[in-house]
Design a protein around this motif. Structure first.
Motif, short mmCIF file in Angstrom:
data_model
loop_
_atom_site.label_atom_id
_atom_site.label_comp_id
_atom_site.label_asym_id
_atom_site.label_seq_id
_atom_site.Cartn_x
_atom_site.Cartn_y
_atom_site.Cartn_z
N GLY A 193 2.12 9.51 -1.29
CA GLY A 193 1.42 10.44 -2.16
C GLY A 193 1.06 9.86 -3.51
O GLY A 193 -0.01 10.16 -4.06
N ASN A 194 1.94 9.04 -4.08
CA ASN A 194 1.68 8.39 -5.37
C ASN A 194 1.45 6.89 -5.23
O ASN A 194 1.53 6.17 -6.22
CB ASN A 194 2.86 8.62 -6.34
N GLU A 195 1.20 6.42 -4.03
CA GLU A 195 1.00 4.99 -3.74
C GLU A 195 2.16 4.15 -4.30
O GLU A 195 1.96 3.14 -4.98
CB GLU A 195 -0.33 4.47 -4.28
N VAL A 196 3.37 4.57 -4.00
CA VAL A 196 4.55 3.83 -4.43
C VAL A 196 4.56 2.44 -3.80
O VAL A 196 5.21 1.52 -4.31
CB VAL A 196 5.84 4.61 -4.05
N THR A 197 3.83 2.29 -2.70
CA THR A 197 3.75 0.99 -2.05
C THR A 197 3.16 -0.07 -2.98
O THR A 197 3.31 -1.27 -2.73
CB THR A 197 2.90 1.09 -0.78
#
Length: 468
Positions: free
Chosen positions: A225-229
């Motif tokens: 959802g927050n592009e933690v990747t």
């Protein structure tokens, strides 16, 4: 004699002809073309997840497939096909005979999201299914059968059909904590840089706390959802380069997920005021702290003098909350569009965190967490209290890289921008390269994007911070 020989030849020819006809009659009809399964490859982008590729399993080996073979409609949108090729079951291109075809399409903000947003709970969840229509534009073969133009395959991609390569390397578990006789359970996921355990020293830890929309019980929602990747090396925009040295392979990453929201007061409502304290205490403060400290204790390769805590919006609130409650544990903080109301922060609380290393990020046009009520006055108070290692980056708007021309929505009025609240996009795109010139700030009213002129790289700064 000649007549007899001629008759024999004629008989043989007739026999052969009959045999050929009989063989032709006995040839089986070409097998019909069938789709056995379809997988959706889910990928994280700056605005959240999308489906850039589908992997289709046919009834026999495929051939003669290229980017002009198909057209694709996903949901209500026609997609531009970028490539199509024979692949293995995971969608990797192969030169061997295979029943699988991978079809790659373009990706834009607002298209092909596997998430649905619940307006009542204000949280994301997985869509029950995604409709995909694969239409044949140019002939290709499945086994010996020609699949001709105008044939179409329609299918629904559900939960069992999702493949999420970016989160496959994360270790996921749950953490339990009992408070007031009630058991709390939160989700936890950790990522390790390859070779970290055997490199030349202990490695730092980056912690991420999600926004309100990413709560729940499936931590993949929080990671995508927050592009933690983007915090890992398995993402094109990776900040790992700032934490990698000649002797260290990078930073560990830890993400937590609350079942509701970090600002939950225990009833499922926002903790605008905690009785008898004036603080915005979270029902999940202690279980979150336990999830962090237990993870660190179980990994002796983590440098306990280099633990960095941050998050966005609701997670920015929780970053501030943990700074107030357990700040000495961390080396630095990076709250993004933080939602801890300045009116709930006492002078004593400001005094308790003024010597911490902190870098705030905010977009000036944020209408969800209005900066004049949150970070701006808090930051000004920290400066007045004598803080000497606090930083603030203020953007005018939120621009993207994955989609440089996002199409409106969510109250956006400035072309080619996302809503101002989504400033974590700027951070995860590694575009925090300027900060407010503190010498130009005499009050919170002075904090405007025009004062963000001083060179300053947030991720580089973060990597250099150590606990005193």
């Amino acid at each position: 004699m000649k007549k007899r020989l001629s008759a024999v030849v004629t008989a043989i020819a007739l026999a052969l002809c009959c045999a050929a006809l009989l063989a032709a009659c006995n040839d089986p009809e070409p097998a019909p073309v069938e789709v056995k399964s379809v997988k959706a490859i889910v990928w994280g982008y700056e605005w959240g997840p999308a489906v850039p590729k589908v992997v289709v399993e046919f009834s026999d080996n495929v051939s003669d497939v290229n980017k002009d073979t198909f057209s694709v409609r996903m949901g209500s949108k026609n997609r531009t096909v970028l490539d199509a090729y024979a692949s293995d079951k995971d969608g990797n291109k192969t030169t061997e005979a295979t029943k699988f075809v991978a079809v790659e399409t373009d990706v834009k903000y607002g298209e092909s999201s596997p998430f649905v947003y619940d307006q009542q709970s204000q949280m994301n969840d997985w869509a029950t299914s995604i409709s995909v229509r694969l239409s044949v534009k140019n002939e290709f073969k499945v086994g010996k059968t020609a699949c001709e133009p105008n044939k179409a395959f329609t299918f629904s991609v559900g939960e069992k059909d999702r493949v999420i390569p970016q989160t496959a390397s994360w270790k996921k578990d749950t953490v339990k904590f009992t408070k007031d006789g009630k058991e709390q359970v939160i989700q936890r996921a950790s990522w390790a840089p390859a070779g970290a355990e055997s490199d030349g020293g202990k490695n730092p830890l980056i912690i991420w706390l999600h926004g309100m929309g990413e709560g729940g019980t499936d931590i993949d929602i929080a990671l995508l959802g927050n592009e933690v990747t983007a915090l890992t090396s398995e993402n094109e925009t990776s900040v790992q380069k700032y934490f990698t040295t000649d002797t260290l392979k990078g930073a560990y990453v830890l993400a937590l997920q609350t079942p509701t929201m970090w600002m939950d007061d225990g009833t499922g409502s926002f903790n605008h005021n905690s009785p008898g304290t004036g603080k915005q205490l979270s029902y999940y403060t202690e279980v979150a702290y336990k999830a962090i400290t237990e993870y660190v204790s179980a990994n002796d390769d983590i440098d306990t003098n280099r633990i960095y805590l941050g998050g966005c919006s609701n997670g920015g609130y929780m970053t501030m909350n943990l700074a107030f409650e357990h700040g000495d544990y961390f080396a630095a903080f990076y709250p993004i569009c933080e939602a801890y109301n300045n009116n709930k922060i006492s002078d004593a609380m400001i005094e308790s965190i003024k010597d911490y290393n902190m870098w705030f990020v905010q977009s000036h046009d944020d209408t969800t967490v209005v900066p004049a009520n949150f970070v701006y006055p808090t930051y000004d108070r920290l400066l007045k209290a004598g803080a000497n290692n606090v930083h603030l980056t203020v953007t005018d708007h939120v621009y993207g890289k994955d989609d440089p021309h996002p199409a409106g929505g969510w109250g956006v009025t400035v072309p080619d921008t996302y809503m101002g609240h989504w400033v974590w996009i700027t951070a995860f795109n590694d575009e925090i390269k300027k900060e407010i010139d503190n010498s130009a700030i005499s009050s919170a009213a002075d904090i405007v994007p025009e004062k963000c002129t001083k060179d300053g790289n947030m991720w580089k700064w973060l990597s250099e911070q150590k606990k005193a």
